[in-house]
Design a protein around this motif. Structure first.
Motif, PDB file in Angstrom:
ATOM      1  N   CYS A  71       0.825  -1.218   0.000  1.00  0.00           N
ATOM      2  CA  CYS A  71       0.000   0.000   0.000  1.00  0.00           C
ATOM      3  C   CYS A  71       0.858   1.266   0.000  1.00  0.00           C
ATOM      4  O   CYS A  71       0.880   2.037   0.968  1.00  0.00           O
ATOM      5  CB  CYS A  71      -0.940   0.007   1.197  1.00  0.00           C
ATOM      6  SG  CYS A  71      -2.209  -1.255   1.120  1.00  0.00           S
ATOM      7  N   THR A  72       1.567   1.473  -1.078  1.00  0.00           N
ATOM      8  CA  THR A  72       2.357   2.677  -1.250  1.00  0.00           C
ATOM      9  C   THR A  72       2.324   3.081  -2.717  1.00  0.00           C
ATOM     10  O   THR A  72       2.179   2.233  -3.603  1.00  0.00           O
ATOM     11  CB  THR A  72       3.818   2.475  -0.808  1.00  0.00           C
ATOM     12  OG1 THR A  72       4.562   3.686  -1.037  1.00  0.00           O
ATOM     13  CG2 THR A  72       4.485   1.346  -1.586  1.00  0.00           C
ATOM     14  N   LEU A  73       2.475   4.385  -2.964  1.00  0.00           N
ATOM     15  CA  LEU A  73       2.541   4.892  -4.332  1.00  0.00           C
ATOM     16  C   LEU A  73       3.988   5.115  -4.769  1.00  0.00           C
ATOM     17  O   LEU A  73       4.226   5.571  -5.879  1.00  0.00           O
ATOM     18  CB  LEU A  73       1.761   6.214  -4.439  1.00  0.00           C
ATOM     19  CG  LEU A  73       0.256   6.107  -4.176  1.00  0.00           C
ATOM     20  CD1 LEU A  73      -0.374   7.495  -4.174  1.00  0.00           C
ATOM     21  CD2 LEU A  73      -0.426   5.224  -5.200  1.00  0.00           C
ATOM     22  N   SER A  74       4.913   4.792  -3.895  1.00  0.00           N
ATOM     23  CA  SER A  74       6.317   4.967  -4.244  1.00  0.00           C
ATOM     24  C   SER A  74       6.703   4.045  -5.398  1.00  0.00           C
ATOM     25  O   SER A  74       6.540   2.824  -5.313  1.00  0.00           O
ATOM     26  CB  SER A  74       7.214   4.656  -3.047  1.00  0.00           C
ATOM     27  OG  SER A  74       8.580   4.627  -3.430  1.00  0.00           O
ATOM     28  N   PRO A  75       7.217   4.612  -6.489  1.00  0.00           N
ATOM     29  CA  PRO A  75       7.615   3.770  -7.626  1.00  0.00           C
ATOM     30  C   PRO A  75       8.842   2.917  -7.328  1.00  0.00           C
ATOM     31  O   PRO A  75       9.181   2.021  -8.101  1.00  0.00           O
ATOM     32  CB  PRO A  75       7.907   4.798  -8.726  1.00  0.00           C
ATOM     33  CG  PRO A  75       8.290   6.034  -7.989  1.00  0.00           C
ATOM     34  CD  PRO A  75       7.460   6.042  -6.736  1.00  0.00           C
ATOM     35  N   PHE A  76       9.489   3.187  -6.193  1.00  0.00           N
ATOM     36  CA  PHE A  76      10.707   2.458  -5.845  1.00  0.00           C
ATOM     37  C   PHE A  76      10.405   1.192  -5.035  1.00  0.00           C
ATOM     38  O   PHE A  76      11.298   0.384  -4.801  1.00  0.00           O
ATOM     39  CB  PHE A  76      11.668   3.359  -5.066  1.00  0.00           C
ATOM     40  CG  PHE A  76      12.007   4.629  -5.784  1.00  0.00           C
ATOM     41  CD1 PHE A  76      12.840   4.612  -6.899  1.00  0.00           C
ATOM     42  CD2 PHE A  76      11.472   5.843  -5.376  1.00  0.00           C
ATOM     43  CE1 PHE A  76      13.135   5.775  -7.575  1.00  0.00           C
ATOM     44  CE2 PHE A  76      11.770   7.015  -6.047  1.00  0.00           C
ATOM     45  CZ  PHE A  76      12.599   6.980  -7.150  1.00  0.00           C
ATOM     46  N   ALA A  77       9.162   1.039  -4.586  1.00  0.00           N
ATOM     47  CA  ALA A  77       8.783  -0.136  -3.805  1.00  0.00           C
ATOM     48  C   ALA A  77       8.266  -1.232  -4.726  1.00  0.00           C
ATOM     49  O   ALA A  77       7.471  -0.971  -5.632  1.00  0.00           O
ATOM     50  CB  ALA A  77       7.716   0.231  -2.780  1.00  0.00           C
ATOM     51  N   ARG A  78       8.716  -2.459  -4.504  1.00  0.00           N
ATOM     52  CA  ARG A  78       8.237  -3.580  -5.309  1.00  0.00           C
ATOM     53  C   ARG A  78       6.761  -3.839  -5.022  1.00  0.00           C
ATOM     54  O   ARG A  78       6.301  -3.685  -3.903  1.00  0.00           O
ATOM     55  CB  ARG A  78       9.051  -4.832  -4.999  1.00  0.00           C
ATOM     56  CG  ARG A  78      10.514  -4.759  -5.432  1.00  0.00           C
ATOM     57  CD  ARG A  78      11.217  -6.077  -5.174  1.00  0.00           C
ATOM     58  NE  ARG A  78      10.590  -7.189  -5.894  1.00  0.00           N
ATOM     59  CZ  ARG A  78      10.966  -8.451  -5.781  1.00  0.00           C
ATOM     60  NH1 ARG A  78      11.968  -8.778  -4.973  1.00  0.00           N
ATOM     61  NH2 ARG A  78      10.359  -9.399  -6.473  1.00  0.00           N
ATOM     62  N   ASP A  79       6.024  -4.228  -6.050  1.00  0.00           N
ATOM     63  CA  ASP A  79       4.606  -4.584  -5.910  1.00  0.00           C
ATOM     64  C   ASP A  79       3.764  -3.431  -5.358  1.00  0.00           C
ATOM     65  O   ASP A  79       2.791  -3.635  -4.634  1.00  0.00           O
ATOM     66  CB  ASP A  79       4.443  -5.810  -5.000  1.00  0.00           C
ATOM     67  CG  ASP A  79       5.242  -7.009  -5.499  1.00  0.00           C
ATOM     68  OD1 ASP A  79       5.155  -7.295  -6.704  1.00  0.00           O
ATOM     69  OD2 ASP A  79       5.937  -7.632  -4.695  1.00  0.00           O
ATOM     70  N   ASN A  80       4.136  -2.179  -5.703  1.00  0.00           N
ATOM     71  CA  ASN A  80       3.400  -1.023  -5.203  1.00  0.00           C
ATOM     72  C   ASN A  80       2.052  -0.865  -5.908  1.00  0.00           C
ATOM     73  O   ASN A  80       1.766  -1.527  -6.908  1.00  0.00           O
ATOM     74  CB  ASN A  80       4.242   0.250  -5.354  1.00  0.00           C
ATOM     75  CG  ASN A  80       4.535   0.571  -6.816  1.00  0.00           C
ATOM     76  OD1 ASN A  80       3.653   0.985  -7.567  1.00  0.00           O
ATOM     77  ND2 ASN A  80       5.780   0.372  -7.239  1.00  0.00           N
ATOM     78  N   LEU A  81       1.220   0.029  -5.370  1.00  0.00           N
ATOM     79  CA  LEU A  81      -0.118   0.230  -5.922  1.00  0.00           C
ATOM     80  C   LEU A  81      -0.095   0.717  -7.367  1.00  0.00           C
ATOM     81  O   LEU A  81      -0.989   0.404  -8.152  1.00  0.00           O
ATOM     82  CB  LEU A  81      -0.888   1.235  -5.063  1.00  0.00           C
ATOM     83  CG  LEU A  81      -1.440   0.710  -3.734  1.00  0.00           C
ATOM     84  CD1 LEU A  81      -1.952   1.864  -2.890  1.00  0.00           C
ATOM     85  CD2 LEU A  81      -2.550  -0.305  -3.974  1.00  0.00           C
TER      86      LEU A  81
END
Length: 243
Positions: A71-81
């Motif tokens: 549950c994050t909009l960060s493009p750097f996090a895997r499997d983000n929203l």
């Protein structure tokens, strides 16, 4: 009001994410670069990427989050929203579900509405269906309901109902980090499945996993200010896959 709150009220981003726009120099206030937390008036000359800042149409969605989605909009996090949502306008999650959990996740671009739902003083109910690794007992349900010591505090009293040998329903009015999992673990159980099925009046119901729908006016009421319009992306009651 502060520029962060105005950007949230206008439906561009959350107050926290407004800092990224400001730090990137994309916001101009009366001819000068804006800074995080700067006080502004709606009559000021406010520009985003050179275009006037204007209130956006409000969007309110219910999304059935699958397990594995963060549950994050960060493009750097895997499997983000962002990898799982395909929407024409900006929305952000109202609160969180941990990566391993599934179920109802609300999405909006209305910062005040989100703040109202998440504010601890309003005690908004969140209901979950939970499965654990071994048979449950009445003493477990009683202990969960009375409150459990986790994260240096005692959880708020809640409603717990045993629904099967390994399953129970729990209604919380607070949102500590991985609260249900930590509460169960403190009592000797491991959560193997956790699904949020309700938040306030809004039900997950039969919304398919990975899909979303617009909220009705009845689901949105009461709000801190005026009643908003229904979500504009989808007709009320319809759903669409989120690729």
């Amino acid at each position: 009001m502060r520029i962060n709150k105005l950007l949230s009220n206008y439906g561009y981003c959350s107050r926290k994410e407004a800092n990224r726009l400001l730090e990137a120099g994309r916001i101009n206030i009366n001819g000068l670069p804006g800074i995080p937390g700067q006080w502004v008036e709606e009559t000021d000359d406010l520009l985003l990427d050179g275009l006037p800042l204007q209130p956006q149409e409000k969007i309110y969605l219910a999304y059935h989050k699958p397990p594995g989605v963060v549950c994050t909009l960060s493009p750097f996090a895997r499997d983000n929203l962002l990898l799982n949502l395909s929407l024409p306008k900006y929305v952000f999650p109202v609160g969180r579900l941990d990566k391993d959990s599934r179920g109802l996740l609300l999405l909006t671009n209305d910062g005040d509405w989100a703040h109202h739902l998440l504010s601890d003083e309003h005690h908004v109910e969140k209901e979950y269906a939970v499965t654990v690794d071994r048979p449950l007992t009445e003493s477990f349900a009683l202990a969960m309901a009375e409150g459990v010591d986790i994260l240096g505090t005692r959880t708020r009293p809640c409603t717990v109902t045993l629904t099967g040998t390994h399953t129970f329903s729990i209604i919380l009015t607070q949102g500590l980090n991985r609260q249900i999992r930590r509460m169960a673990f403190a009592l000797g159980y491991t959560v193997t499945d956790l699904q949020r099925v309700r938040m306030a009046k809004i039900l997950l119901d039969n919304l398919p996993e990975g899909e979303c729908r617009s909220l009705s006016k009845e689901e949105l009421h009461p709000l801190p200010a005026e009643n908003p319009k229904e979500g504009e992306i989808l007709p009320e009651g319809s759903s669409t896959p989120l690729e």
